[in-house]
Design a protein around this motif. Structure first.
Motif, PDB file in Angstrom:
ATOM      1  N   LEU A   1       0.833  -1.204   0.000  1.00  0.00           N
ATOM      2  CA  LEU A   1       0.000   0.000   0.000  1.00  0.00           C
ATOM      3  C   LEU A   1       0.871   1.259   0.000  1.00  0.00           C
ATOM      4  O   LEU A   1       0.610   2.221  -0.722  1.00  0.00           O
ATOM      5  N   GLU A   2       1.911   1.214   0.820  1.00  0.00           N
ATOM      6  CA  GLU A   2       2.820   2.367   0.929  1.00  0.00           C
ATOM      7  C   GLU A   2       3.536   2.635  -0.387  1.00  0.00           C
ATOM      8  O   GLU A   2       3.783   3.795  -0.749  1.00  0.00           O
ATOM      9  N   SER A   3       3.856   1.571  -1.105  1.00  0.00           N
ATOM     10  CA  SER A   3       4.631   1.725  -2.336  1.00  0.00           C
ATOM     11  C   SER A   3       3.886   2.492  -3.424  1.00  0.00           C
ATOM     12  O   SER A   3       4.494   3.081  -4.312  1.00  0.00           O
ATOM     13  N   VAL A   4       2.549   2.456  -3.370  1.00  0.00           N
ATOM     14  CA  VAL A   4       1.766   3.176  -4.386  1.00  0.00           C
ATOM     15  C   VAL A   4       0.983   4.343  -3.772  1.00  0.00           C
ATOM     16  O   VAL A   4       0.176   4.985  -4.459  1.00  0.00           O
ATOM     17  N   GLY A   5       1.197   4.602  -2.482  1.00  0.00           N
ATOM     18  CA  GLY A   5       0.519   5.719  -1.829  1.00  0.00           C
ATOM     19  C   GLY A   5      -0.959   5.487  -1.613  1.00  0.00           C
ATOM     20  O   GLY A   5      -1.755   6.437  -1.647  1.00  0.00           O
ATOM     21  N   ALA A   6      -1.334   4.244  -1.401  1.00  0.00           N
ATOM     22  CA  ALA A   6      -2.746   3.907  -1.169  1.00  0.00           C
ATOM     23  C   ALA A   6      -3.026   3.800   0.325  1.00  0.00           C
ATOM     24  O   ALA A   6      -2.191   3.319   1.091  1.00  0.00           O
ATOM     25  N   ARG A   7      -4.217   4.234   0.744  1.00  0.00           N
ATOM     26  CA  ARG A   7      -4.582   4.186   2.162  1.00  0.00           C
ATOM     27  C   ARG A   7      -5.265   2.888   2.554  1.00  0.00           C
ATOM     28  O   ARG A   7      -5.305   2.539   3.727  1.00  0.00           O
ATOM     29  N   ASN A   8      -5.804   2.182   1.566  1.00  0.00           N
ATOM     30  CA  ASN A   8      -6.489   0.931   1.872  1.00  0.00           C
ATOM     31  C   ASN A   8      -6.485   0.027   0.642  1.00  0.00           C
ATOM     32  O   ASN A   8      -6.006   0.418  -0.429  1.00  0.00           O
ATOM     33  N   ILE A   9      -7.048  -1.147   0.800  1.00  0.00           N
ATOM     34  CA  ILE A   9      -6.998  -2.162  -0.251  1.00  0.00           C
ATOM     35  C   ILE A   9      -7.778  -1.732  -1.489  1.00  0.00           C
ATOM     36  O   ILE A   9      -7.387  -2.023  -2.624  1.00  0.00           O
ATOM     37  N   LYS A  10      -8.872  -1.007  -1.291  1.00  0.00           N
ATOM     38  CA  LYS A  10      -9.656  -0.551  -2.442  1.00  0.00           C
ATOM     39  C   LYS A  10      -8.861   0.428  -3.293  1.00  0.00           C
ATOM     40  O   LYS A  10      -8.858   0.347  -4.526  1.00  0.00           O
ATOM     41  N   GLU A  11      -8.187   1.368  -2.635  1.00  0.00           N
ATOM     42  CA  GLU A  11      -7.363   2.332  -3.375  1.00  0.00           C
ATOM     43  C   GLU A  11      -6.222   1.631  -4.089  1.00  0.00           C
ATOM     44  O   GLU A  11      -5.877   1.979  -5.215  1.00  0.00           O
ATOM     45  N   TYR A  12      -5.621   0.649  -3.430  1.00  0.00           N
ATOM     46  CA  TYR A  12      -4.510  -0.089  -4.047  1.00  0.00           C
ATOM     47  C   TYR A  12      -4.979  -0.790  -5.321  1.00  0.00           C
ATOM     48  O   TYR A  12      -4.322  -0.714  -6.365  1.00  0.00           O
ATOM     49  N   ASN A  13      -6.109  -1.488  -5.217  1.00  0.00           N
ATOM     50  CA  ASN A  13      -6.624  -2.210  -6.384  1.00  0.00           C
ATOM     51  C   ASN A  13      -6.969  -1.256  -7.531  1.00  0.00           C
ATOM     52  O   ASN A  13      -6.763  -1.561  -8.703  1.00  0.00           O
ATOM     53  N   LYS A  14      -7.490  -0.084  -7.170  1.00  0.00           N
ATOM     54  CA  LYS A  14      -7.866   0.893  -8.194  1.00  0.00           C
ATOM     55  C   LYS A  14      -6.640   1.493  -8.867  1.00  0.00           C
ATOM     56  O   LYS A  14      -6.603   1.664 -10.095  1.00  0.00           O
ATOM     57  N   LYS A  15      -5.614   1.803  -8.084  1.00  0.00           N
ATOM     58  CA  LYS A  15      -4.416   2.437  -8.640  1.00  0.00           C
ATOM     59  C   LYS A  15      -3.569   1.480  -9.458  1.00  0.00           C
ATOM     60  O   LYS A  15      -2.947   1.880 -10.450  1.00  0.00           O
ATOM     61  N   THR A  16      -3.518   0.226  -9.027  1.00  0.00           N
ATOM     62  CA  THR A  16      -2.633  -0.737  -9.692  1.00  0.00           C
ATOM     63  C   THR A  16      -3.339  -1.600 -10.724  1.00  0.00           C
ATOM     64  O   THR A  16      -2.683  -2.223 -11.559  1.00  0.00           O
ATOM     65  N   GLY A  17      -4.677  -1.651 -10.637  1.00  0.00           N
ATOM     66  CA  GLY A  17      -5.413  -2.532 -11.538  1.00  0.00           C
ATOM     67  C   GLY A  17      -5.376  -3.981 -11.109  1.00  0.00           C
ATOM     68  O   GLY A  17      -5.892  -4.866 -11.808  1.00  0.00           O
ATOM     69  N   GLU A  18      -4.761  -4.250  -9.975  1.00  0.00           N
ATOM     70  CA  GLU A  18      -4.713  -5.615  -9.446  1.00  0.00           C
ATOM     71  C   GLU A  18      -5.986  -5.907  -8.663  1.00  0.00           C
ATOM     72  O   GLU A  18      -6.798  -5.023  -8.389  1.00  0.00           O
ATOM     73  N   LYS A  19      -6.145  -7.167  -8.297  1.00  0.00           N
ATOM     74  CA  LYS A  19      -7.269  -7.570  -7.459  1.00  0.00           C
ATOM     75  C   LYS A  19      -6.726  -8.275  -6.217  1.00  0.00           C
ATOM     76  O   LYS A  19      -6.762  -9.494  -6.105  1.00  0.00           O
ATOM     77  N   LEU A  20      -6.170  -7.465  -5.308  1.00  0.00           N
ATOM     78  CA  LEU A  20      -5.689  -8.000  -4.043  1.00  0.00           C
ATOM     79  C   LEU A  20      -6.897  -8.478  -3.258  1.00  0.00           C
ATOM     80  O   LEU A  20      -7.819  -7.711  -2.993  1.00  0.00           O
ATOM     81  N   ASP A  21      -6.914  -9.776  -2.905  1.00  0.00           N
ATOM     82  CA  ASP A  21      -8.122 -10.321  -2.288  1.00  0.00           C
ATOM     83  C   ASP A  21      -8.198  -9.998  -0.797  1.00  0.00           C
ATOM     84  O   ASP A  21      -7.205  -9.665  -0.157  1.00  0.00           O
ATOM     85  N   TYR A  22      -9.402 -10.062  -0.278  1.00  0.00           N
ATOM     86  CA  TYR A  22      -9.601  -9.947   1.161  1.00  0.00           C
ATOM     87  C   TYR A  22      -9.209 -11.261   1.821  1.00  0.00           C
ATOM     88  O   TYR A  22      -9.244 -12.327   1.195  1.00  0.00           O
ATOM     89  N   ILE A  23      -8.830 -11.195   3.067  1.00  0.00           N
ATOM     90  CA  ILE A  23      -8.509 -12.405   3.837  1.00  0.00           C
ATOM     91  C   ILE A  23      -9.424 -12.445   5.058  1.00  0.00           C
ATOM     92  O   ILE A  23      -9.490 -11.479   5.824  1.00  0.00           O
ATOM     93  N   VAL A  24     -10.141 -13.535   5.217  1.00  0.00           N
ATOM     94  CA  VAL A  24     -11.022 -13.733   6.363  1.00  0.00           C
ATOM     95  C   VAL A  24     -10.428 -14.837   7.234  1.00  0.00           C
ATOM     96  O   VAL A  24     -10.260 -15.970   6.783  1.00  0.00           O
TER      97      VAL A  24
END
Length: 267
Positions: free
Chosen positions: A126-149
């Protein structure tokens, strides 16, 4: 008044989950309220959930419903800890598992430590792309980082034998929300010895099925009421940020339909 117990067949279960993708990232079925309306909530909004209930109260059925709901959202990976070696054995071949189901104290501690390392690694992403959360990371990178339960059954058995496990659990709960890791902990014995102040503070959402005493209810819900429930899926839900309790009747999935779902999810 409570709603009569009504089994969900497999088609209805999957339809309910599919219809609620848009509302929540990790939808799960609570059941039906006293007006017979279907109740859903998102685990990402909890963000961590504490579940309590005696034998026969419906706790285990609810945990299975939650796990299946998360899996069928197709956005989740699973971490399962079950030192009783009973509840989560059907999931041992599940394709969504990150680690094998932990069935003893040593493996449970190792699994939770590995999960903490994964949380810290995600924060670096998250820090590497300046994202505050998983949703921002996925949006900025185009990846689909999954949730973990991560679902932990019978927390009391582990905490009483390993204080380090409790410390790691609290650490994960404190920092994991932004990177998409959510915890669900269940126990039959919600005493102050098991559910410490730090655990309660970091698990703001609670579900209480029937418990043995008013003191147990106050540990989980901060008020009486859990001791008066009827059992068999009759529950109370306290959502993070809300003060009002929601009474609900958890659904039952038949053994046949459960086996069919498990066959669909094997590796």
């Amino acid at each position: 008044n409570t709603v009569a117990i009504k089994p969900y067949n497999i088609d209805i279960f999957l339809e309910h989950i599919a219809n609620n993708y848009s509302s929540f990232d990790i939808p799960f079925i609570l059941g039906r309220d006293i007006y017979n309306n279907d109740l859903f909530y998102g685990l990402e909004k909890c963000p961590h959930l504490l579940v309590s209930g005696t034998t026969g109260s419906g706790k285990s059925v609810f945990l299975n419903n939650l796990i299946l709901s998360a899996v069928f959202s197709e956005k989740c990976s699973l971490v399962l800890i079950d030192v009783k070696r009973v509840e989560f054995s059907p999931y041992k071949d599940n394709k969504c598992l990150i680690y094998p189901v932990a069935t003893d104290i040593k493996t449970a501690c190792l699994t939770l430590n590995a999960l903490l390392e994964k949380v810290e690694a995600r924060y670096k992403l998250l820090e590497s792309v300046g994202a505050r959360n998983i949703k921002e990371y996925n949006k900025k990178t185009g990846e689909k980082l999954d949730y973990i339960v991560c679902v932990i059954d019978e927390l009391a058995d582990i905490v009483l034998q390993s204080k380090q496990f409790e410390k790691t659990l609290i650490r994960i709960a404190q920092i994991s929300r932004a990177c998409g890791v959510h915890l669900v902990c269940a126990t039959q014995r919600p005493s102050s010895e098991i559910i410490s102040g730090l655990i309660r503070a970091n698990f703001p959402s609670r579900i209480c099925f029937r418990v043995q005493s008013a003191s147990n209810s106050r540990i989980i819900l901060d008020r009486n009421g859990g001791e008066l429930l009827r059992g068999y899926g009759d529950g109370l839900f306290l959502a993070s940020g809300f003060n009002d309790l929601i009474r609900f009747q958890a659904p039952i999935i038949s053994d046949t339909d459960f086996d069919e779902l498990m066959n669909m999810l094997r590796r």
